[in-house]
Design an enzyme around this catalytic site. Structure first.
Site, PDB file in Angstrom:
ATOM      1  CG  MET A   1       3.267   7.468  -1.730  1.00  0.00           C
ATOM      2  SD  MET A   1       2.497   8.723  -0.700  1.00  0.00           S
ATOM      3  CE  MET A   1       2.923   8.161   0.938  1.00  0.00           C
TER       4      MET A   1
ATOM      5  CE  LYS B   1      -4.483  12.735  -3.065  1.00  0.00           C
ATOM      6  NZ  LYS B   1      -3.732  13.105  -2.009  1.00  0.00           N
TER       7      LYS B   1
ATOM      8  CG  ASP C   1      -8.427   6.834  -0.015  1.00  0.00           C
ATOM      9  OD1 ASP C   1      -9.256   7.748  -0.103  1.00  0.00           O
ATOM     10  OD2 ASP C   1      -7.672   6.666   0.956  1.00  0.00           O
TER      11      ASP C   1
END
Ligand code: SAH
Length: 461
Positions: A380, A267, A245
């Protein structure tokens, strides 16, 4: 190299040991551990303590004591040692005089003893201390169950050798067992499962059906490669292909086996990534092709890492999965910032939450986090900092509660900033790029980063 390392079966005849000081006793123990039949000669009757079943005599060995002996080990004082050494040499009897490589025909290495797996380290007698230090380093990297693993393979050697047919390579078979899922499972403690899988592989080897691979879902920690666990490092070093990742730092990618394929599946800003179902499909495909697959994730795979989902999908597809935990961001960042997450009497609860709506944070129940003694670690949360602030304050948390925003923790460009809950959106906006962790709670005032900020302020006044 003056001394060639060899492994000596000491059960073939008696070993003569002369002397009773600590060094002789140390040799007594090691010879006993090797199953030797020891004839122990001490120079006075007071010294026989600790003999533990060794046949003991008082006085130097006489001619008949040498009969049938396979080796002589001595530490009985300079003169006696020299005489014993020349006597043994004249009989071609292997001799070791402790700390005297010049008089010895063999020396004792520093050893790592894990049952059937034994590692010997020698320095030709030049520096036993260095040999011991090296031994300690090897001890650290050798998996705990490596000896049992060797014995288990030993039990199936003959069965496999019987299968040797048309170009079938037993060497490649064992390499796959050691580096692949069977090795990973065995060393992780699932010994019965690993042994069952080995039996299936041996049966398969007889019929040429392709082997099934395995997936290790590995936590890479917050960024500093020295925070990888030994198990994670082992998985990276024995992988064929690694799917990683965006949170995995370049320094960690540097620890992957050189010949393994590295596939980025994360991403990044402006790039949505290939999506979870495509990741699942690729993991299954690689494992079915017989590869040793690593799914590498930042922090810990079971904390906001989708490790749970991937494990279920893989197991449903019949693929063996091993989970290797990692140091989660909260632990790595807190250690770096000198921030205790719990503190006696002041902080008795730690809540790990996410502020990412994609992870389901839109209906977060802030009321459960309003209590003063709860430290809240928010993952996050950088872009949702305003919502975090208003949610906590509306639930009753004091707007003056200390907070820290810890960005890119444990990486070379890490940065931290502290303030109060009411200032959180401003703090979040000023640390730069993520990943960043927000910590809310009184414990923040006990952290190193808080104290440094206070000192700076005082110096400016
Ligand atoms: N599985 C990961 C978390 C993944 S969610 C773990 O256990 O750490 C991603 C969030 O983790 C980021 O938005 C950030 O809040 C946090 N994070 C991950 N690495 C971090 C780091 N090096 N410094 C600060 N926060 C980090």
């Amino acid at each position: 190299m003056r001394f060639l390392p060899l492994f000596f079966d000491l059960t073939t005849g008696p070993v003569i040991l002369v002397g009773s000081g600590p060094q002789a006793l140390a040799k007594l123990r090691i010879l006993q551990a090797a199953g030797a039949d020891i004839r122990w000669h001490v120079l006075s009757g007071d010294d026989i303590e600790g003999a533990d079943g060794a046949e003991t005599k008082i006085g130097l060995p006489a001619d008949e004591d040498f009969l049938g002996a396979v080796a002589l080990v001595a530490s009985a004082g300079k003169e006696i040692d020299e005489r014993l050494a020349s006597r043994a040499r004249s009989m071609n009897l292997p001799v070791n005089i402790v700390d005297r490589p010049d008089l010895s025909t063999f020396i004792f290495p520093a050893i790592v003893d894990r049952g059937d797996v034994v590692v010997a380290v020698g320095t030709g007698g030049a520096s036993p201390v260095l040999a011991r230090r090296l031994r300690e380093k090897i001890e650290e990297i050798l998996p705990e169950r490596i000896g049992e693993f060797a014995s288990m393979m030993g039990r199936y050697r003959e069965r496999l050798a019987a299968l040797r047919h048309r170009g079938f390579s037993t060497r490649r078979f064992w390499e796959r067992v050691i580096d692949g899922p069977i090795g990973a499972q065995f060393l992780a403690g699932r010994t019965a499962k690993a042994e069952a899988a080995l039996i299936i592989e041996i049966d398969r080897a007889g019929t040429d059906r392709p082997a099934q691979g395995h997936v290790s879902i590995v936590g890479a920690g917050p960024g500093d490669p020295d925070l990888l666990t030994l198990k994670a490092l082992h998985a990276l070093q024995s992988s064929d292909i690694v799917f990683y990742d965006d949170l995995v730092s370049p320094a960690i990618l540097g620890r992957i086996r050189r010949d393994a394929e590295q596939v980025f599946v994360g991403k990044r800003k402006g790039h949505p990534g290939i999506g979870q179902s495509e990741i699942n499909r690729r993991l299954i495909e690689a494992a079915k092709a017989g590869l040793n697959v690593v799914r590498l994730k930042g922090g810990d795979p079971f904390i906001f890492g989708r490790g749970g989902e991937e494990r279920e999908v893989l197991e449903a597809a019949g693929i063996a999965v091993t989970i290797v935990p990692g140091i989660t961001a909260a632990l790595g960042c807190a250690a770096e910032a000198g921030l205790p997450l719990t503190l006696r009497k002041e902080a008795t609860r730690l809540s790990i939450v996410t502020a990412n709506t994609a992870e389901g944070a839109d209906n977060i129940d802030w009321s459960g986090l309003a209590d003063r003694t709860t430290t809240v670690a928010i993952y996050m949360g950088l872009t949702a900092a305003s919502a975090v602030k208003s949610g906590l304050i509306a639930a009753g948390r004091d707007p003056n509660t200390p907070v820290a925003v810890l960005a890119r923790g444990t990486r070379p460009d890490s940065r931290s900033i502290t303030g109060t809950l009411s200032q959180l959106p401003m703090l979040a906006a000023s640390v730069g790029d993520g990943p960043a962790l927000i910590v809310v709670g009184d414990v923040v005032a006990h952290s190193q980063v808080w104290k440094e900020a206070v000192e700076l302020l005082e110096a400016a006044e």
